[in-house]
Design a protein around this motif. Sequence first.
Motif, PDB file in Angstrom:
ATOM      1  N   GLN A 194     -12.470  -5.163  -0.321  1.00  0.00           N
ATOM      2  CA  GLN A 194     -12.158  -4.488   1.114  1.00  0.00           C
ATOM      3  C   GLN A 194     -11.044  -5.500   1.891  1.00  0.00           C
TER       4      GLN A 194
ATOM      5  N   LYS B 284      -4.562  11.564  -8.319  1.00  0.00           N
ATOM      6  CA  LYS B 284      -3.277  11.090  -7.471  1.00  0.00           C
ATOM      7  C   LYS B 284      -2.115  12.429  -7.496  1.00  0.00           C
TER       8      LYS B 284
ATOM      9  N   PRO C 265      -5.192  -5.299  -0.662  1.00  0.00           N
ATOM     10  CA  PRO C 265      -4.478  -4.324  -0.138  1.00  0.00           C
ATOM     11  C   PRO C 265      -4.405  -2.760  -1.120  1.00  0.00           C
ATOM     12  N   HIS C 266      -4.455  -3.158  -2.164  1.00  0.00           N
ATOM     13  CA  HIS C 266      -4.603  -1.907  -3.027  1.00  0.00           C
ATOM     14  C   HIS C 266      -5.768  -0.956  -2.857  1.00  0.00           C
ATOM     15  N   TRP C 267      -6.942  -1.622  -2.615  1.00  0.00           N
ATOM     16  CA  TRP C 267      -8.128  -1.039  -2.427  1.00  0.00           C
ATOM     17  C   TRP C 267      -7.888  -0.297  -0.956  1.00  0.00           C
ATOM     18  N   ASN C 268      -7.296  -0.953  -0.185  1.00  0.00           N
ATOM     19  CA  ASN C 268      -7.299  -0.411   1.175  1.00  0.00           C
ATOM     20  C   ASN C 268      -6.725   0.920   1.483  1.00  0.00           C
ATOM     21  N   SER C 269      -5.537   0.823   0.446  1.00  0.00           N
ATOM     22  CA  SER C 269      -4.701   2.080   0.333  1.00  0.00           C
ATOM     23  C   SER C 269      -5.223   3.343  -0.111  1.00  0.00           C
ATOM     24  N   SER C 270      -6.275   3.168  -0.920  1.00  0.00           N
ATOM     25  CA  SER C 270      -6.728   4.314  -1.624  1.00  0.00           C
ATOM     26  C   SER C 270      -8.165   4.524  -1.282  1.00  0.00           C
TER      27      SER C 270
ATOM     28  N   ASP D 110       1.711  -2.913  -8.292  1.00  0.00           N
ATOM     29  CA  ASP D 110       2.469  -1.632  -7.616  1.00  0.00           C
ATOM     30  C   ASP D 110       3.031  -0.530  -8.452  1.00  0.00           C
TER      31      ASP D 110
ATOM     32  N   LYS E 199      -8.430  12.724  -2.579  1.00  0.00           N
ATOM     33  CA  LYS E 199      -9.126  11.697  -2.193  1.00  0.00           C
ATOM     34  C   LYS E 199     -10.453  11.817  -1.499  1.00  0.00           C
TER      35      LYS E 199
ATOM     36  N   LYS F  65     -12.973  10.155   0.957  1.00  0.00           N
ATOM     37  CA  LYS F  65     -13.113   9.188   1.962  1.00  0.00           C
ATOM     38  C   LYS F  65     -14.324   9.548   3.065  1.00  0.00           C
TER      39      LYS F  65
END
Length: 442
Positions: A169, A435, A172-177, A130, A440, A442
């Motif tokens: 995948q 950041k 969690p930290h992958w999915n958040s970014s 985090d 980003k 996507k």
Amino acid sequence: MARTLHLSHRRSHFPSHPHHHLLQNPPNISSTSPSSSFSPPHNCSFGRIFVYNLPVVFNQELLDNCVELDPWHSRCRALSNDGFGSKATGLSGIVPEDLVPAWYWTDQFAMEIIYHNRILNYKCRTMEPDSATAFYIPFYAGLAVGKYLFKYRWKDRDRYCEMILKWLQEQPHWNSSGGWDHFITMGRITWDFRRTKDEDWGSKCIYLPGMRNITRLLIERNPWDYFDVAVPYPTGFHPRSDSDVLEWQDFVRNHNRKTLFCFAGAPRDTIKNDFRSLLLRQCMNVSGLCRAVDCAGTRCSNGTSLVLEAFLDSEFCLQPRGDSFTRRSIFDCMVAGSIPVFFWHRTAYLQYQWFLPNDPKSYSVFIHRNEVKNGTSIKSVLESYSKEEVKKIREKVIEYIPKLVYAKPKEGLESIKDAFDVAIEGALKRIKEQKQFGHKWK
């Protein structure tokens, strides 16, 4: 006339087979927990890195099976000693005696292991995801695909990359970014991961969904892909301390260079109008002024000092493209204090911007390959440089040597930043800036 030609060039702005010996004990990566000397990071202005603890199939298991990584030879010796390879021998009398222990027969594709071991001890590593600015994926993509490049189906080449993306995948930290704050080392050229058709060379790793947003550190980049970053090929010199670096810089600065230029490389007899063959002919036609090292077969493979001697003894070193646009020889040349002569812009100028001076003329000579093909004498171009000019250019090469080598200590050097430091700080900086500005993809 030669001087005019010379000035036009200067306005331009722009592997080695491992030993056959099989080790009984395969190389190991360091523990994924911090070392006993690990302390909370300080002055981490660009942020901190969280290192994923991947399933061993993605790194250590590949090393454990190092005998199987190449269809023809064991890779165990080449990947030993934390990726530095076996200690160099036969260098007594060629390099300073107290620096011989800093030399190894390092394989050009060992970068992933070197970076992994260093980053586990990096001062700005965090154990708390985090609090991380960036996330490092210690997947040995180059070793994984290298096993399948020559004798296997395309599905085999893609399998490891598909597996790592599936694993990521689920994080969690992958999915958040979407992966945009993640980075990876891929210890081969980018084209080994850019297959567009099943029957073509390499894997399609970079084109797989999920890989798009990851910053990728490679030994050769696609200049038109923002997420590709080219980092130096590993060379054989791995300084143990700041004093090693300073002593080596003094050594190459004061070394007696007996020849004007040199060329180390293998001709490609099967290629029509092969440019390397042309360079070899020019070199051999100026007796006493050029030193040629014909690298046909395995003459220049890891375990020989022939190339290092040639670079140390020459004012300039010719650097055509290799099998791709870049070649490890660029860095062997510059670490030896020799001035590189390029014939393609993409060999260095469009590759290693984090590691080389902004002004190409300050550290190199450029002669367009077509001029050489049309009869331009390389000897005449290089002879047109005065002693003062050569000294100034060489000093710039020597100044940048620390950024071109990978230090031996896992914690890095005392105060000098090496290639690893430059690469990791660069990756952290770009991710932090992304950041801050809300970028980003996507």
